[in-house]
Design a protein around this motif. Sequence first.
Motif, PDB file in Angstrom:
ATOM      1  N   TYR A 322      13.422 -24.878 -76.646  1.00  0.00           N
ATOM      2  CA  TYR A 322      12.958 -24.964 -78.027  1.00  0.00           C
ATOM      3  C   TYR A 322      12.448 -23.606 -78.504  1.00  0.00           C
ATOM      4  CZ  TYR A 322      13.000 -30.018 -77.301  1.00  0.00           C
ATOM      5  OH  TYR A 322      13.389 -31.316 -77.033  1.00  0.00           O
ATOM      6  N   ALA A 323      12.842 -23.229 -79.716  1.00  0.00           N
ATOM      7  CA  ALA A 323      12.349 -21.996 -80.332  1.00  0.00           C
ATOM      8  C   ALA A 323      11.501 -22.381 -81.541  1.00  0.00           C
ATOM      9  CB  ALA A 323      13.508 -21.094 -80.750  1.00  0.00           C
ATOM     10  N   LEU A 324      10.255 -22.746 -81.295  1.00  0.00           N
ATOM     11  CA  LEU A 324       9.336 -23.182 -82.349  1.00  0.00           C
ATOM     12  C   LEU A 324       8.456 -21.997 -82.724  1.00  0.00           C
ATOM     13  CD1 LEU A 324       8.375 -26.652 -80.829  1.00  0.00           C
ATOM     14  CD2 LEU A 324      10.302 -26.071 -82.327  1.00  0.00           C
ATOM     15  N   GLU A 325       9.013 -21.098 -83.520  1.00  0.00           N
ATOM     16  CA  GLU A 325       8.399 -19.797 -83.746  1.00  0.00           C
ATOM     17  C   GLU A 325       7.622 -19.696 -85.045  1.00  0.00           C
ATOM     18  OE1 GLU A 325      11.726 -17.024 -81.581  1.00  0.00           O
ATOM     19  OE2 GLU A 325      12.311 -18.078 -83.417  1.00  0.00           O
ATOM     20  N   THR A 326       7.738 -20.657 -85.931  1.00  0.00           N
ATOM     21  CA  THR A 326       7.096 -20.557 -87.236  1.00  0.00           C
ATOM     22  C   THR A 326       5.703 -21.172 -87.206  1.00  0.00           C
ATOM     23  OG1 THR A 326       8.137 -22.629 -87.950  1.00  0.00           O
ATOM     24  CG2 THR A 326       9.308 -20.591 -88.438  1.00  0.00           C
ATOM     25  N   ARG A 327       4.828 -20.710 -88.125  1.00  0.00           N
ATOM     26  CA  ARG A 327       3.451 -21.192 -88.105  1.00  0.00           C
ATOM     27  C   ARG A 327       2.880 -21.496 -89.482  1.00  0.00           C
ATOM     28  NH1 ARG A 327      -0.138 -16.847 -89.156  1.00  0.00           N
ATOM     29  NH2 ARG A 327       0.895 -14.812 -89.210  1.00  0.00           N
ATOM     30  N   CYS A 328       3.507 -21.028 -90.558  1.00  0.00           N
ATOM     31  CA  CYS A 328       2.947 -21.232 -91.900  1.00  0.00           C
ATOM     32  C   CYS A 328       3.315 -22.610 -92.439  1.00  0.00           C
ATOM     33  CB  CYS A 328       3.458 -20.154 -92.862  1.00  0.00           C
ATOM     34  SG  CYS A 328       2.999 -18.476 -92.373  1.00  0.00           S
ATOM     35  N   HIS A 329       2.308 -23.302 -93.010  1.00  0.00           N
ATOM     36  CA  HIS A 329       2.504 -24.655 -93.520  1.00  0.00           C
ATOM     37  C   HIS A 329       2.397 -24.696 -95.039  1.00  0.00           C
ATOM     38  CE1 HIS A 329       1.087 -25.346 -89.327  1.00  0.00           C
ATOM     39  NE2 HIS A 329       1.951 -26.344 -89.363  1.00  0.00           N
ATOM     40  N   LEU A 330       3.090 -25.641 -95.627  1.00  0.00           N
ATOM     41  CA  LEU A 330       2.927 -25.946 -97.042  1.00  0.00           C
ATOM     42  C   LEU A 330       1.660 -26.765 -97.250  1.00  0.00           C
ATOM     43  CD1 LEU A 330       6.606 -27.001 -97.851  1.00  0.00           C
ATOM     44  CD2 LEU A 330       5.474 -24.938 -98.716  1.00  0.00           C
ATOM     45  N   GLY A 331       1.171 -26.787 -98.497  1.00  0.00           N
ATOM     46  CA  GLY A 331       0.032 -27.633 -98.829  1.00  0.00           C
ATOM     47  C   GLY A 331      -1.261 -27.161 -98.195  1.00  0.00           C
ATOM     48  N   LYS A 332      -2.084 -28.122 -97.761  1.00  0.00           N
ATOM     49  CA  LYS A 332      -3.367 -27.816 -97.136  1.00  0.00           C
ATOM     50  C   LYS A 332      -3.381 -28.319 -95.700  1.00  0.00           C
ATOM     51  CE  LYS A 332      -6.111 -27.863-101.400  1.00  0.00           C
ATOM     52  NZ  LYS A 332      -7.308 -28.420-102.082  1.00  0.00           N
ATOM     53  N   SER A 333      -4.284 -27.748 -94.906  1.00  0.00           N
ATOM     54  CA  SER A 333      -4.368 -28.106 -93.495  1.00  0.00           C
ATOM     55  C   SER A 333      -5.779 -28.536 -93.125  1.00  0.00           C
ATOM     56  CB  SER A 333      -3.952 -26.927 -92.609  1.00  0.00           C
ATOM     57  OG  SER A 333      -2.594 -26.591 -92.825  1.00  0.00           O
ATOM     58  N   ILE A 334      -5.849 -29.624 -92.352  1.00  0.00           N
ATOM     59  CA  ILE A 334      -7.089 -30.092 -91.738  1.00  0.00           C
ATOM     60  C   ILE A 334      -6.996 -29.740 -90.265  1.00  0.00           C
ATOM     61  CG2 ILE A 334      -8.451 -32.118 -91.119  1.00  0.00           C
ATOM     62  CD1 ILE A 334      -7.451 -33.436 -93.696  1.00  0.00           C
ATOM     63  N   ILE A 335      -7.838 -28.824 -89.803  1.00  0.00           N
ATOM     64  CA  ILE A 335      -7.733 -28.307 -88.438  1.00  0.00           C
ATOM     65  C   ILE A 335      -8.972 -28.721 -87.641  1.00  0.00           C
ATOM     66  CG2 ILE A 335      -7.382 -26.269 -87.007  1.00  0.00           C
ATOM     67  CD1 ILE A 335      -6.280 -24.867 -89.508  1.00  0.00           C
ATOM     68  N   TYR A 336      -8.766 -29.486 -86.589  1.00  0.00           N
ATOM     69  CA  TYR A 336      -9.847 -29.942 -85.719  1.00  0.00           C
ATOM     70  C   TYR A 336     -10.075 -28.908 -84.616  1.00  0.00           C
ATOM     71  CZ  TYR A 336      -9.648 -34.603 -87.860  1.00  0.00           C
ATOM     72  OH  TYR A 336      -9.706 -35.655 -88.744  1.00  0.00           O
ATOM     73  N   ASP A 337     -11.318 -28.513 -84.433  1.00  0.00           N
ATOM     74  CA  ASP A 337     -11.661 -27.489 -83.444  1.00  0.00           C
ATOM     75  C   ASP A 337     -11.902 -28.142 -82.085  1.00  0.00           C
ATOM     76  OD1 ASP A 337     -12.457 -25.239 -82.085  1.00  0.00           O
ATOM     77  OD2 ASP A 337     -14.415 -25.089 -83.058  1.00  0.00           O
ATOM     78  N   THR A 338     -10.818 -28.532 -81.426  1.00  0.00           N
ATOM     79  CA  THR A 338     -10.949 -29.153 -80.112  1.00  0.00           C
ATOM     80  C   THR A 338     -11.260 -28.123 -79.024  1.00  0.00           C
ATOM     81  OG1 THR A 338      -8.545 -29.023 -79.859  1.00  0.00           O
ATOM     82  CG2 THR A 338      -9.457 -31.101 -80.668  1.00  0.00           C
ATOM     83  N   VAL A 339     -10.913 -26.866 -79.273  1.00  0.00           N
ATOM     84  CA  VAL A 339     -11.228 -25.815 -78.309  1.00  0.00           C
ATOM     85  C   VAL A 339     -12.728 -25.542 -78.295  1.00  0.00           C
ATOM     86  CG1 VAL A 339     -10.903 -23.376 -77.718  1.00  0.00           C
ATOM     87  CG2 VAL A 339      -8.946 -24.759 -78.456  1.00  0.00           C
ATOM     88  N   GLY A 340     -13.311 -25.343 -79.484  1.00  0.00           N
ATOM     89  CA  GLY A 340     -14.730 -25.035 -79.570  1.00  0.00           C
ATOM     90  C   GLY A 340     -15.633 -26.223 -79.360  1.00  0.00           C
ATOM     91  N   LYS A 341     -15.267 -27.379 -79.900  1.00  0.00           N
ATOM     92  CA  LYS A 341     -16.116 -28.570 -79.843  1.00  0.00           C
ATOM     93  C   LYS A 341     -15.983 -29.342 -78.528  1.00  0.00           C
ATOM     94  CE  LYS A 341     -17.896 -28.636 -84.132  1.00  0.00           C
ATOM     95  NZ  LYS A 341     -19.344 -28.713 -84.440  1.00  0.00           N
ATOM     96  N   LEU A 342     -14.755 -29.366 -77.981  1.00  0.00           N
ATOM     97  CA  LEU A 342     -14.515 -30.191 -76.802  1.00  0.00           C
ATOM     98  C   LEU A 342     -14.196 -29.376 -75.558  1.00  0.00           C
ATOM     99  CD1 LEU A 342     -12.285 -33.007 -78.396  1.00  0.00           C
ATOM    100  CD2 LEU A 342     -14.781 -32.882 -78.260  1.00  0.00           C
ATOM    101  N   GLY A 343     -14.005 -28.075 -75.728  1.00  0.00           N
ATOM    102  CA  GLY A 343     -13.696 -27.243 -74.577  1.00  0.00           C
ATOM    103  C   GLY A 343     -12.275 -27.405 -74.062  1.00  0.00           C
ATOM    104  N   TRP A 344     -11.348 -27.881 -74.926  1.00  0.00           N
ATOM    105  CA  TRP A 344      -9.970 -28.037 -74.501  1.00  0.00           C
ATOM    106  C   TRP A 344      -9.302 -26.686 -74.310  1.00  0.00           C
ATOM    107  CZ3 TRP A 344      -7.176 -32.518 -77.581  1.00  0.00           C
ATOM    108  CH2 TRP A 344      -7.847 -33.720 -77.335  1.00  0.00           C
TER     109      TRP A 344
END
Length: 399
Positions: A322-344
């Motif tokens: 898989y070549a999943l190289e893109t990162r920009c999204h349309l509209g708005k994004s709700i981003i959950y901080d699982t790295v900072g809050k949960l230590g994932w």
Amino acid sequence: MISVLVFTLFSVIHLIVSARSHSVPISVAPVHYYNHHLSAQAQAHFHPIPSLSDTPLPSWTLKAVPTTVYRPITLDNFQDPLWNPIELLGPDVEDSHTLSQLARISGNAYALPGQKNWYDIDDAWNVGFPIGWEDPTVGFRGHVFLSSDNNTAILSIKGTTLQGPTSKKDKFNDNLLFSCCCARVDFSWAFSTVCDCFSGHWTCDNTCLSKALIEDSLFYSVGLNLVSNLTLMYPDANIWLVGHSLGGALASLLGTTFGFPAVAFESPGERLAAQRLHLPIPPLSNVSGLPIAPVTHVYHNADPIPQGTCTGFGSPCASGGYALETRCHLGKSIIYDTVGKLGWHVSVKTHPIKEVILHVLERDQEWEEGREVPLAVEEVDCTVRTQCDPNLPALTDSA
């Protein structure tokens, strides 16, 4: 009572001027009036089937809020349409229960009722009507759900299945939509790309790629036909689109095309694909300068796929083809901080919809001060031209 409430709301919606309107409950039950079949030619056909009169039809409650979307007056001039602002009821993405239910609906696009990976919806949901499951060669799969008063229809679109009858086409669509240029990660992929638009010297023939997307991106083409049919079947209904991963990106692209609210979970960036497909893009925001797309992306920061970081030789995505190289999204994004809050730790193992439902959306957690759901924001710092693998020379477009 709900029908009266919804009718009243639509009658006065143009008078609402508050910063945030109250949510309206919507009772949703499964569609049981039509069976949908997709042929290999991407044509949608609906046939009436017997009602399940002896089967109790459970329901659940979602919350909706008055929402303004921009809808093309006509799609006859697909490249440069005129736009109308439309006020309708859209999903309340600030309500945690509504988000978890929409995620479960998205998860159900991967299964048939009764299978072990079918998610109960509030009242032990066990009935649903599939789309595209009759012919495994088509690949596009999902379910349609309809509110009990016919005012809201929800199309749930399946994402990528790693092993199964649709896997090959899933991967083809992933690599065509979300790679910088025909899934050309390095020279070892020179004979296994999804299109032949690489121009040499790390340039991509954009005209060639746009044609390839239109001609070969079967899922988007099937989706256009399907949503068109839904609008004919339910001309007065609000249509919402939801999905996970590839399914969420397709929901976003189709929602932007038609002007329907869409909620996408853990989806790769689809903004570049929208440009290459030459989608009709809604008017730009006076604040951010970005299109006012009716899309909400929901993902967490331990998943590398929606962040466009599962890239490069040796990454789990590239190793799987898989070549999943893109990162920009349309509209708005709700981003959950699982790295900072949960230590994932950042890992593709956190990508499945099950992880998102059970361990993020339905977790008893305050994600931002005073908020169970992070604030939805536009990705204003994302530039589609520089989102290719930073370890490789940036691919540029050629005419």
